[in-house]
Design a protein around this motif. Sequence first.
Motif, PDB file in Angstrom:
ATOM      1  N   ALA A  85       0.853  -1.063   0.038  1.00 20.87           N
ATOM      2  CA  ALA A  85       0.058  -0.174   0.177  1.00 20.87           C
ATOM      3  C   ALA A  85       0.953   1.341   0.010  1.00 20.87           C
ATOM      4  O   ALA A  85       0.585   2.367  -0.620  1.00 20.87           O
ATOM      5  N   ARG A  86       1.849   1.202   0.782  1.00 19.05           N
ATOM      6  CA  ARG A  86       2.752   2.475   0.893  1.00 19.05           C
ATOM      7  C   ARG A  86       3.575   2.497  -0.456  1.00 19.05           C
ATOM      8  O   ARG A  86       4.078   3.822  -1.014  1.00 19.05           O
ATOM      9  N   ALA A  87       3.623   1.488  -1.135  1.00 22.00           N
ATOM     10  CA  ALA A  87       4.762   1.497  -2.497  1.00 22.00           C
ATOM     11  C   ALA A  87       3.669   2.111  -3.429  1.00 22.00           C
ATOM     12  O   ALA A  87       4.275   3.092  -4.406  1.00 22.00           O
ATOM     13  N   PHE A  88       2.228   1.922  -3.308  1.00 23.94           N
ATOM     14  CA  PHE A  88       1.424   2.659  -4.275  1.00 23.94           C
ATOM     15  C   PHE A  88       1.039   3.926  -3.638  1.00 23.94           C
ATOM     16  O   PHE A  88       0.036   4.880  -4.150  1.00 23.94           O
ATOM     17  N   GLY A  89       1.233   4.506  -2.427  1.00 19.85           N
ATOM     18  CA  GLY A  89       0.811   5.712  -1.985  1.00 19.85           C
ATOM     19  C   GLY A  89      -0.609   5.552  -1.650  1.00 19.85           C
ATOM     20  O   GLY A  89      -1.296   6.576  -1.858  1.00 19.85           O
ATOM     21  N   VAL A  90      -1.254   4.373  -1.052  1.00 16.36           N
ATOM     22  CA  VAL A  90      -2.591   4.374  -0.850  1.00 16.36           C
ATOM     23  C   VAL A  90      -2.713   3.868   0.527  1.00 16.36           C
ATOM     24  O   VAL A  90      -1.981   3.261   1.055  1.00 16.36           O
ATOM     25  N   ALA A  91      -4.105   3.946   0.946  1.00 15.24           N
ATOM     26  CA  ALA A  91      -4.553   3.130   2.382  1.00 15.24           C
ATOM     27  C   ALA A  91      -4.931   1.919   2.122  1.00 15.24           C
ATOM     28  O   ALA A  91      -5.375   1.476   0.922  1.00 15.24           O
ATOM     29  N   LEU A  92      -4.843   1.182   3.336  1.00 12.35           N
ATOM     30  CA  LEU A  92      -5.637  -0.061   3.300  1.00 12.35           C
ATOM     31  C   LEU A  92      -7.101   0.061   3.781  1.00 12.35           C
ATOM     32  O   LEU A  92      -7.590   1.098   4.377  1.00 12.35           O
ATOM     33  N   PRO A 121      -4.929  -2.933  -0.330  1.00 10.72           N
ATOM     34  CA  PRO A 121      -4.558  -1.796  -0.559  1.00 10.72           C
ATOM     35  C   PRO A 121      -5.858  -1.101  -1.381  1.00 10.72           C
ATOM     36  O   PRO A 121      -6.399  -1.816  -2.244  1.00 10.72           O
ATOM     37  N   ASP A 122      -6.162   0.150  -1.130  1.00 16.05           N
ATOM     38  CA  ASP A 122      -7.160   0.719  -1.965  1.00 16.05           C
ATOM     39  C   ASP A 122      -7.074   0.797  -3.594  1.00 16.05           C
ATOM     40  O   ASP A 122      -5.745   1.024  -3.979  1.00 16.05           O
ATOM     41  N   GLY A 123      -7.923   0.229  -4.212  1.00 15.70           N
ATOM     42  CA  GLY A 123      -7.805  -0.043  -5.600  1.00 15.70           C
ATOM     43  C   GLY A 123      -7.278  -1.382  -5.884  1.00 15.70           C
ATOM     44  O   GLY A 123      -7.336  -1.648  -7.086  1.00 15.70           O
ATOM     45  N   ALA A 124      -6.744  -2.152  -5.194  1.00 16.83           N
ATOM     46  CA  ALA A 124      -6.774  -3.509  -5.490  1.00 16.83           C
ATOM     47  C   ALA A 124      -8.059  -4.689  -5.522  1.00 16.83           C
ATOM     48  O   ALA A 124      -9.037  -4.045  -5.016  1.00 16.83           O
ATOM     49  N   ARG A 125      -7.806  -5.486  -6.219  1.00 12.11           N
ATOM     50  CA  ARG A 125      -8.996  -6.567  -6.304  1.00 12.11           C
ATOM     51  C   ARG A 125      -8.617  -7.814  -5.633  1.00 12.11           C
ATOM     52  O   ARG A 125      -7.262  -8.109  -5.884  1.00 12.11           O
ATOM     53  N   PRO A 126      -9.377  -8.579  -4.900  1.00 12.99           N
ATOM     54  CA  PRO A 126      -9.128  -9.614  -4.406  1.00 12.99           C
ATOM     55  C   PRO A 126      -8.880 -11.018  -5.142  1.00 12.99           C
ATOM     56  O   PRO A 126      -9.102 -10.949  -6.392  1.00 12.99           O
ATOM     57  N   PHE A 137      -4.185 -10.483  -3.559  1.00 17.60           N
ATOM     58  CA  PHE A 137      -4.688  -9.511  -4.323  1.00 17.60           C
ATOM     59  C   PHE A 137      -3.864  -8.715  -5.554  1.00 17.60           C
ATOM     60  O   PHE A 137      -2.727  -9.309  -5.438  1.00 17.60           O
ATOM     61  N   ALA A 138      -4.385  -8.239  -6.245  1.00 13.52           N
ATOM     62  CA  ALA A 138      -3.671  -7.704  -7.530  1.00 13.52           C
ATOM     63  C   ALA A 138      -3.895  -6.400  -7.636  1.00 13.52           C
ATOM     64  O   ALA A 138      -5.056  -5.742  -7.494  1.00 13.52           O
ATOM     65  N   LEU A 139      -2.706  -5.460  -7.772  1.00 15.77           N
ATOM     66  CA  LEU A 139      -2.876  -3.991  -7.879  1.00 15.77           C
ATOM     67  C   LEU A 139      -1.987  -3.714  -8.988  1.00 15.77           C
ATOM     68  O   LEU A 139      -0.565  -3.637  -9.041  1.00 15.77           O
ATOM     69  N   GLU A 140      -2.717  -3.132 -10.081  1.00 13.20           N
ATOM     70  CA  GLU A 140      -2.071  -2.838 -11.431  1.00 13.20           C
ATOM     71  C   GLU A 140      -1.267  -4.179 -11.934  1.00 13.20           C
ATOM     72  O   GLU A 140      -1.833  -5.178 -12.073  1.00 13.20           O
ATOM     73  N   ASN A 141      -0.084  -4.209 -11.918  1.00 17.00           N
ATOM     74  CA  ASN A 141       0.848  -5.173 -12.384  1.00 17.00           C
ATOM     75  C   ASN A 141       1.472  -5.967 -11.204  1.00 17.00           C
ATOM     76  O   ASN A 141       2.203  -6.906 -11.666  1.00 17.00           O
ATOM     77  N   VAL A 142       0.885  -5.879 -10.163  1.00 14.46           N
ATOM     78  CA  VAL A 142       1.665  -6.577  -8.845  1.00 14.46           C
ATOM     79  C   VAL A 142       0.779  -7.477  -8.267  1.00 14.46           C
ATOM     80  O   VAL A 142      -0.583  -7.310  -8.111  1.00 14.46           O
ATOM     81  N   TYR A 143       0.954  -8.728  -8.324  1.00 17.01           N
ATOM     82  CA  TYR A 143       0.059  -9.790  -8.049  1.00 17.01           C
ATOM     83  C   TYR A 143       0.608 -10.430  -6.577  1.00 17.01           C
ATOM     84  O   TYR A 143       1.897 -10.988  -6.572  1.00 17.01           O
ATOM     85  N   VAL A 144      -0.144 -10.297  -5.606  1.00 15.19           N
ATOM     86  CA  VAL A 144       0.483 -10.693  -4.309  1.00 15.19           C
ATOM     87  C   VAL A 144      -0.430 -11.983  -3.705  1.00 15.19           C
ATOM     88  O   VAL A 144      -1.592 -12.070  -3.611  1.00 15.19           O
ATOM     89  N   LEU A 145       0.715 -13.089  -3.617  1.00 21.71           N
ATOM     90  CA  LEU A 145      -0.033 -14.394  -3.483  1.00 21.71           C
ATOM     91  C   LEU A 145       0.511 -14.972  -1.573  1.00 21.71           C
ATOM     92  O   LEU A 145       1.391 -14.108  -1.214  1.00 21.71           O
TER      93      LEU A 145
END
Length: 250
Positions: A85-92, A121-126, A137-145
């Motif tokens: 979330a901090r890397a993207f500058g958004v909140a949880l 993170p705000d803007g991510a999809r589960p 979750f995925a946020l733009e081109n980052v996929y978190v597993l």
Amino acid sequence: MNERSAAVVTIGTELVLGEVENTNLTWLCGTLTRLGMNVVWAATVPDEVEMIKECIRVSRAATDVIVVSGGLGGTPDDVTREGIARAFGVALRTDERIVEELRTAPGEHILAFADVWSRIPDGARPLFGAVGGVPGFALENVYVLPGMPPEMREMFGQIEPELGRGPELHTWSKTLPTSEHLVLSCLEELAEKHPDVGCGSYPRFSDAASPEVKIVLRARNRDDLSAAARVVERFARTLGSEGMASGPTG
């Protein structure tokens, strides 16, 4: 078909300290390579928010796709969500889709971890994988597993279709009965005449056997690979041995 670049980031202090074998890193790098992606960055960072943030920031600037695993559990040391979330500058924020999914999931642990697991993170999809497992979750081109290998692999299967495929990587190898310093001229010729072919040399020493060097060639273009392989074959004949060849594969 254009080549896509990828980065792999595994998160966990236990991985950095060598307390747990990092099988996720090896599996993800190998799987992305087989999908035709050029893995140009692989990193392991501890459970520290600022280090996670910086690693993701650097990776985003350098690659098309980033696959992250680890640090999604519900204990205080699981800080991957906050770091990204901090890397993207958004909140949880609490994601209602995750809340609904967890409401019907089996397992007593769900009750303990639901509040943490549902925040992304705000803007991510589960992303959902194993039943009862931690959501990603995925946020733009980052996929978190997740970090648990079975859960990570199952969730990767969900995202694989959207990652796309690049040109296949072909490999060829030959084992020569000699020492690495004696194949230096062959390696130099490969680097000079075949810059589009990756080359690795891997010596092996044993008290029970003569030294050997395995030369591995890698290329997206089969013709380039074949041309480079002929250089190695010609060099092998100067040693008076055909060695042991394998390939091309991939």
